[in-house]
Design an enzyme around this catalytic site. Sequence first.
Site, PDB file in Angstrom:
ATOM      1  N   ARG A   6      45.982  64.562 -16.413  1.00  0.00           N
ATOM      2  CA  ARG A   6      46.291  63.335 -15.685  1.00  0.00           C
ATOM      3  C   ARG A   6      47.075  63.620 -14.403  1.00  0.00           C
ATOM      4  O   ARG A   6      47.188  62.758 -13.538  1.00  0.00           O
ATOM      5  CB  ARG A   6      47.086  62.377 -16.580  1.00  0.00           C
TER       6      ARG A   6
ATOM      7  N   TRP B 286      54.281  62.056 -12.641  1.00  0.00           N
ATOM      8  CA  TRP B 286      53.717  62.220 -11.302  1.00  0.00           C
ATOM      9  C   TRP B 286      54.581  61.379 -10.380  1.00  0.00           C
ATOM     10  O   TRP B 286      54.636  60.158 -10.505  1.00  0.00           O
ATOM     11  CB  TRP B 286      52.260  61.750 -11.282  1.00  0.00           C
TER      12      TRP B 286
ATOM     13  N   GLY C 256      53.738  53.867 -14.198  1.00  0.00           N
ATOM     14  CA  GLY C 256      53.539  52.694 -13.364  1.00  0.00           C
ATOM     15  C   GLY C 256      54.621  52.564 -12.319  1.00  0.00           C
ATOM     16  O   GLY C 256      55.324  53.523 -12.000  1.00  0.00           O
TER      17      GLY C 256
ATOM     18  N   GLU D 294      31.320  63.209  -0.422  1.00  0.00           N
ATOM     19  CA  GLU D 294      31.803  63.716  -1.699  1.00  0.00           C
ATOM     20  C   GLU D 294      32.051  65.221  -1.630  1.00  0.00           C
ATOM     21  O   GLU D 294      33.040  65.721  -2.165  1.00  0.00           O
ATOM     22  CB  GLU D 294      30.786  63.394  -2.800  1.00  0.00           C
TER      23      GLU D 294
ATOM     24  N   LYS E 283      35.675  66.923  -2.399  1.00  0.00           N
ATOM     25  CA  LYS E 283      35.871  67.957  -3.422  1.00  0.00           C
ATOM     26  C   LYS E 283      36.587  69.168  -2.841  1.00  0.00           C
ATOM     27  O   LYS E 283      37.498  69.727  -3.448  1.00  0.00           O
ATOM     28  CB  LYS E 283      34.517  68.395  -4.007  1.00  0.00           C
TER      29      LYS E 283
ATOM     30  N   GLU F  64      40.246  68.371  -2.158  1.00  0.00           N
ATOM     31  CA  GLU F  64      41.020  68.150  -3.378  1.00  0.00           C
ATOM     32  C   GLU F  64      41.532  69.445  -3.997  1.00  0.00           C
ATOM     33  O   GLU F  64      42.683  69.517  -4.425  1.00  0.00           O
ATOM     34  CB  GLU F  64      40.167  67.408  -4.416  1.00  0.00           C
TER      35      GLU F  64
ATOM     36  N   HIS G 204      28.436  61.471  18.691  1.00  0.00           N
ATOM     37  CA  HIS G 204      29.290  60.365  19.123  1.00  0.00           C
ATOM     38  C   HIS G 204      30.772  60.696  18.962  1.00  0.00           C
ATOM     39  O   HIS G 204      31.593  59.809  18.730  1.00  0.00           O
ATOM     40  CB  HIS G 204      28.948  59.094  18.348  1.00  0.00           C
TER      41      HIS G 204
ATOM     42  N   LYS H 282      44.562  62.439 -12.354  1.00  0.00           N
ATOM     43  CA  LYS H 282      43.212  62.120 -12.803  1.00  0.00           C
ATOM     44  C   LYS H 282      42.963  60.622 -12.800  1.00  0.00           C
ATOM     45  O   LYS H 282      41.934  60.152 -12.329  1.00  0.00           O
ATOM     46  CB  LYS H 282      42.995  62.688 -14.219  1.00  0.00           C
TER      47      LYS H 282
END
Length: 607
Positions: free
Chosen positions: A27, A74, A99, A479, A483, A486, A502, A602
């Site tokens: 997590r 975290w 939270g 994506e 990745k 990350e 552009h 996570k």
Amino acid sequence: MCGIVGVLGNHEAAPLLVEALKRLEYRGYDSAGIATVDDGALTRRRAVGKLVNLSDLLVHEPLRGKSGIGHTRWATHGAPSVDNAHPHQAGPVAVVHNGIIENFRELRQELADCGLSFQTETDTETVALLTQKYMNDGMSPVDAARKSLSRLHGAFALAFLFEGEDDLIVAARKGSPLAIGHGNGEMFVGSDAIALAPLTDEITYLEEGDSAVITRTSLEIRNEAGELANRAKKTIQIDSARVDKAGHKHFMSKEIAEQPTVIGEAVRHYLSSTGTEVVLPGADLDFSKVERLTMVACGTASFACLTAKYWFEQLAGIPVEVDIASEFRYREPPITKGTVALFVSQSGETADTLAALRYCQGKAEKIVSVVNVAESSIARESDIALPILAGTEIGVASTKAFTCQLTVLLMLALKAASDRGVIDPKTLTDHLSALRALPGIMNTALECDREIKKVARKLAEARDILFLGRGVMYPLALEGALKLKEISYIHAEAYASGELKHGPIALIDKAVPVVVMAPRDALFDKSISNMQEVMARNGKVLLITDSTGATEAADGAWQVIKMPPISPVLSPILYALPAQLLAYHTAVAKGTDVDQPRNLAKSVTVE
């Protein structure tokens, strides 16, 4: 995000708490701690960094007691430090929290006015001090905890442990998940079933606004109105909650390799017995009456939605709006008649996505979710919840959940096309046959692993990398860049290939590798023209294409990775594999923490 565990057991709690916290490492966290009650005394141990640091501390400073709570933090309020680590203790009460308490500043000032002092920078300490205040006023531990809960604004999962109470935990949830585990004369608390899997297979999930008073032999749950609530006890599958690398160096590697299997399971789940139709088991959704589709998600799931936008519009002719959840409800978008709102989330607990779903309640014709956790808040609050069947995903960077999301969304788009009569039976059957063959093609594609590993060693030296794609390859380029960012911490950006001239083309030089995702499809020639513009400016191109594409366009490319030929509709699912492997091997080459990259979690259960 943070992980919470609690034990009212028959054995020493500390080893059980640490082992449960290990199962929640995926997590994301930056500190950890536990608290226990032994002979009435409430004591805690906390450490910054990985759980091994807490384990080392417990060797030298052990905690006794068969009742306890634990936490992996975290950081939100306050930097990672021992003082800011959970559990937080104020006199006779210790608290762990996932939270954000939004009104903690007002409560903090109120408590300061009462002469109570703070030792940390966190919002959570406010909960402990508030509970201590009410206990000082003569309230029982349970009443003090409930009174504190009534004062909190924000999102939270909380567990309270009290001095002198070795058979009591109070728990509550509002916006963050929490589960109660039932044992034989024992009870447990966990952020999710994975934490509790070795301890019990009987789980009760708290619902939004619930609070629970837990002893070894009883469970009393009250809803937000304070009324007794009878929540169902469910049996979980221990095997589905196992955390095992199965011989792989990292969970991410294992989960990349699992994709052919789990995608095969997802396809079978949504196919009719004849294999000629898409079915939604237990769900009633007729797309012939749908006028517009609004798709909402965060991060990788939002790129799955962007890909599905092409499918729904091209295959089924349904106008689609895609929005990132963290912005959606703040725009207050009008939801017109005939709109289906579709939400995508691996965990089913993503705070922004859940808030967006609640905004659409009462406005959209139907609320549909595509989730990996059947008992999640998003699933429970949807009219229709469609499982992606990816199984437990431990690596923070999503891999198999992403491709399973794509698979389910594609099958949903094909159903929409069939319901609306814009696809003939033969074309539908051809697409479904291609989907059934996809796992085998993916197994072939995974054989490029060694080749990608060699390329990744060179990419690991770069400071900036660009990804380009057209059509359905554009969301896949987004994506791929995500990745890489990350887990390797290399700056990466993605652009639609036609947008290169552009502005972004100013970034091109020999030090910036450019990954071009270009299967031999209807937009191939345009993609290669954009690639030529890069090479004309000394850009280093890594071309990911099929054999036909390589034959036509490989000249001048720095590196070429070949994929098996695939139906253009399915190419985003297949081409996710080299994007994932490229990020994985680059991160390994750089020596980063692949499964638990810095600063990431996570499941993002706070806004």
